[in-house]
Design an enzyme around this catalytic site. Structure first.
Site, PDB file in Angstrom:
ATOM      1  N   GLU A  61       0.818  -1.218   0.000  1.00 40.27           N
ATOM      2  CA  GLU A  61       0.000   0.000   0.000  1.00 40.27           C
ATOM      3  C   GLU A  61       0.849   1.265   0.000  1.00 40.27           C
ATOM      4  O   GLU A  61       0.499   2.265   0.616  1.00 40.27           O
ATOM      5  CB  GLU A  61      -0.993   0.021   1.168  1.00 40.27           C
ATOM      6  CG  GLU A  61      -2.333  -0.566   0.783  1.00 40.27           C
ATOM      7  CD  GLU A  61      -3.498  -0.123   1.658  1.00 40.27           C
ATOM      8  OE1 GLU A  61      -3.640   1.076   1.950  1.00 40.27           O
ATOM      9  OE2 GLU A  61      -4.288  -1.009   2.039  1.00 40.27           O
ATOM     10  N   TYR A  96      -6.453   4.620  -9.005  1.00 38.92           N
ATOM     11  CA  TYR A  96      -5.870   4.161  -7.740  1.00 38.92           C
ATOM     12  C   TYR A  96      -4.675   3.250  -8.020  1.00 38.92           C
ATOM     13  O   TYR A  96      -4.799   2.237  -8.712  1.00 38.92           O
ATOM     14  CB  TYR A  96      -6.922   3.421  -6.928  1.00 38.92           C
ATOM     15  CG  TYR A  96      -6.416   2.919  -5.599  1.00 38.92           C
ATOM     16  CD1 TYR A  96      -6.428   3.737  -4.477  1.00 38.92           C
ATOM     17  CD2 TYR A  96      -5.913   1.629  -5.477  1.00 38.92           C
ATOM     18  CE1 TYR A  96      -5.956   3.281  -3.257  1.00 38.92           C
ATOM     19  CE2 TYR A  96      -5.446   1.163  -4.261  1.00 38.92           C
ATOM     20  CZ  TYR A  96      -5.466   1.991  -3.157  1.00 38.92           C
ATOM     21  OH  TYR A  96      -4.993   1.533  -1.963  1.00 38.92           O
ATOM     22  N   GLU A  98      -0.900   1.443  -6.336  1.00 42.31           N
ATOM     23  CA  GLU A  98      -0.059   1.087  -5.202  1.00 42.31           C
ATOM     24  C   GLU A  98       1.246   0.502  -5.723  1.00 42.31           C
ATOM     25  O   GLU A  98       1.356   0.132  -6.887  1.00 42.31           O
ATOM     26  CB  GLU A  98      -0.732   0.043  -4.312  1.00 42.31           C
ATOM     27  CG  GLU A  98      -1.989   0.471  -3.614  1.00 42.31           C
ATOM     28  CD  GLU A  98      -2.561  -0.659  -2.761  1.00 42.31           C
ATOM     29  OE1 GLU A  98      -1.850  -1.663  -2.538  1.00 42.31           O
ATOM     30  OE2 GLU A  98      -3.714  -0.530  -2.323  1.00 42.31           O
ATOM     31  N   HIS A 153      -1.218  -8.246  -2.726  1.00 51.29           N
ATOM     32  CA  HIS A 153      -2.242  -7.487  -2.010  1.00 51.29           C
ATOM     33  C   HIS A 153      -3.498  -7.580  -2.853  1.00 51.29           C
ATOM     34  O   HIS A 153      -3.596  -6.971  -3.914  1.00 51.29           O
ATOM     35  CB  HIS A 153      -1.817  -6.030  -1.816  1.00 51.29           C
ATOM     36  CG  HIS A 153      -2.843  -5.217  -1.090  1.00 51.29           C
ATOM     37  ND1 HIS A 153      -2.917  -3.842  -1.185  1.00 51.29           N
ATOM     38  CD2 HIS A 153      -3.853  -5.593  -0.253  1.00 51.29           C
ATOM     39  CE1 HIS A 153      -3.920  -3.405  -0.434  1.00 51.29           C
ATOM     40  NE2 HIS A 153      -4.503  -4.446   0.131  1.00 51.29           N
ATOM     41  N   ASP A 187      -0.956  -9.205   2.049  1.00 50.57           N
ATOM     42  CA  ASP A 187      -2.317  -9.006   2.523  1.00 50.57           C
ATOM     43  C   ASP A 187      -3.248  -9.701   1.539  1.00 50.57           C
ATOM     44  O   ASP A 187      -3.660  -9.117   0.536  1.00 50.57           O
ATOM     45  CB  ASP A 187      -2.624  -7.509   2.628  1.00 50.57           C
ATOM     46  CG  ASP A 187      -4.060  -7.218   3.019  1.00 50.57           C
ATOM     47  OD1 ASP A 187      -4.790  -8.178   3.351  1.00 50.57           O
ATOM     48  OD2 ASP A 187      -4.471  -6.044   2.975  1.00 50.57           O
ATOM     49  N   ASP A 232      -3.687 -11.333   6.576  1.00 50.55           N
ATOM     50  CA  ASP A 232      -2.300 -11.395   6.103  1.00 50.55           C
ATOM     51  C   ASP A 232      -1.740 -12.806   6.286  1.00 50.55           C
ATOM     52  O   ASP A 232      -1.881 -13.410   7.346  1.00 50.55           O
ATOM     53  CB  ASP A 232      -1.454 -10.380   6.863  1.00 50.55           C
ATOM     54  CG  ASP A 232      -1.987  -8.965   6.692  1.00 50.55           C
ATOM     55  OD1 ASP A 232      -1.485  -8.256   5.818  1.00 50.55           O
ATOM     56  OD2 ASP A 232      -2.926  -8.589   7.430  1.00 50.55           O
ATOM     57  N   HIS A 272      -3.310  -3.000   9.874  1.00 50.52           N
ATOM     58  CA  HIS A 272      -2.813  -4.368   9.831  1.00 50.52           C
ATOM     59  C   HIS A 272      -1.581  -4.509  10.726  1.00 50.52           C
ATOM     60  O   HIS A 272      -0.760  -3.591  10.810  1.00 50.52           O
ATOM     61  CB  HIS A 272      -2.379  -4.759   8.412  1.00 50.52           C
ATOM     62  CG  HIS A 272      -3.504  -4.927   7.446  1.00 50.52           C
ATOM     63  ND1 HIS A 272      -3.934  -6.147   6.990  1.00 50.52           N
ATOM     64  CD2 HIS A 272      -4.294  -4.005   6.833  1.00 50.52           C
ATOM     65  CE1 HIS A 272      -4.934  -5.977   6.138  1.00 50.52           C
ATOM     66  NE2 HIS A 272      -5.167  -4.681   6.032  1.00 50.52           N
TER      67      HIS A 272
END
Length: 303
Positions: A61, A96, A98, A153, A187, A232, A272
């Protein structure tokens, strides 16, 4: 005199490598790790403490269009121990985006190869929201000398399909690099409503017993006390790497408890907790350290 000097130098080198004779690997989703978190001094202090516990750590992230997060972390980390990093491109289907990043101690491991998984199989294209950034690590000090880490992720609503697809990533990487030892970590959103119990039968990464899950379904990797989900995970493939895991070393690191934070302070860091495990150092390195320590205990005779 020369022997004593060289022994001292070797002892110092081995002690610098690792006091516990094990390589700690960690995975940490740092929620929305961008400019605002970078400016949060208390949160950054905790993040740096968490990273320093690990010899290799996967960060997720990362939202950093200016590519400043990892250079900033290098400045904070590179005191007595030298870290380096590899980072993916910005990944995501729409606006978006990451990034995945691996931070690692240069004295312990090196990067042999890396590549971004090509998520374009015929009839099964674009399964991953953020396709795995696969990295092949080498270490002369561990029992297993090289291993591949596959990070993931998932998008929560697509977790079942994305986790299942990691088997195809495994097949692809194994064919490409001819390697045996794999670590899948990240994750996965592999719990609660995102992966209900009835869905596990549709996940090849779980139904194939050759994939060994280190973080169980009963773990809680979430910071909020109102939730308890094993989002996770860490999964291994390869008998050598499975056999090299230090017993009882895998689990969740509760940084809130370790650093005496309130829930609000912990949530400023992430929602997390990291997950982790350790790999054994080779017997040669272990014996070298023990031998030198034994020699140090013997006091020299004076005439």
């Amino acid at each position: 005199m020369l022997l004593r000097t060289s022994s001292a130098a070797l002892l110092l080198f081995i002690l610098c490598l690792h006091s516990s004779l094990a390589l700690k690997l960690c995975s940490f989703n740092i929620r929305s790790f961008g400019e605002s978190k970078k400016e949060n001094r208390q949160a950054m202090e905790v993040i740096v403490k968490v990273i320093k516990r690990c010899d290799i750590i996967l960060l997720m992230e990362i939202k950093d269009s200016n590519n400043m997060i990892c250079p900033m972390l290098m400045e904070k980390l590179n005191g007595g121990t030298t870290y380096n990093y590899v980072i993916s491109s910005r990944l995501g289907r729409n606006v978006y985006k990451e990034q995945y990043a691996f931070l690692y101690k240069e004295k312990l491991v090196s990067v042999k190869k890396r590549y971004l998984y090509h998520d374009y199989q015929v009839g099964d294209a674009d399964v991953f929201s953020r396709e795995p950034f696969v990295v092949w690590f080498q270490s002369p000090f561990t029992v297993v000398k090289d291993f591949v880490i596959v990070p993931l992720h998932t998008t929560p609503e697509a977790s079942v399909k994305e986790i299942d697809e990691l088997v195809d990533v495994y097949t692809d990487v194994k064919h490409l690099w001819n390697v045996e030892n794999f670590i899948f970590m990240g994750d996965f959103n592999a719990g609660c409503s995102y992966v209900p119990k009835k869905a596990w039968k549709n996940i090849r990464l779980r139904t194939d017993p050759k994939f060994v899950w280190l973080i169980g379904d009963g773990e809680d990797t979430t910071v909020k006390k109102s939730t308890s989900c094993a989002y996770d995970r860490i999964v291994l493939r390869g008998q050598d790497i499975v056999n090299s895991v230090v017993p009882k070393s895998s689990g969740v690191f509760d940084f809130q408890k370790a650093y005496k934070l309130t829930e609000a302070e912990a949530l400023d860091v992430s929602d997390h907790f990291p997950v982790e495990f350790t790999l054994q150092f080779s017997r040669a390195v272990t014996n070298s350290k023990k031998s030198i320590q034994s020699r140090k205990k013997v006091k020299p005779k004076h005439s």
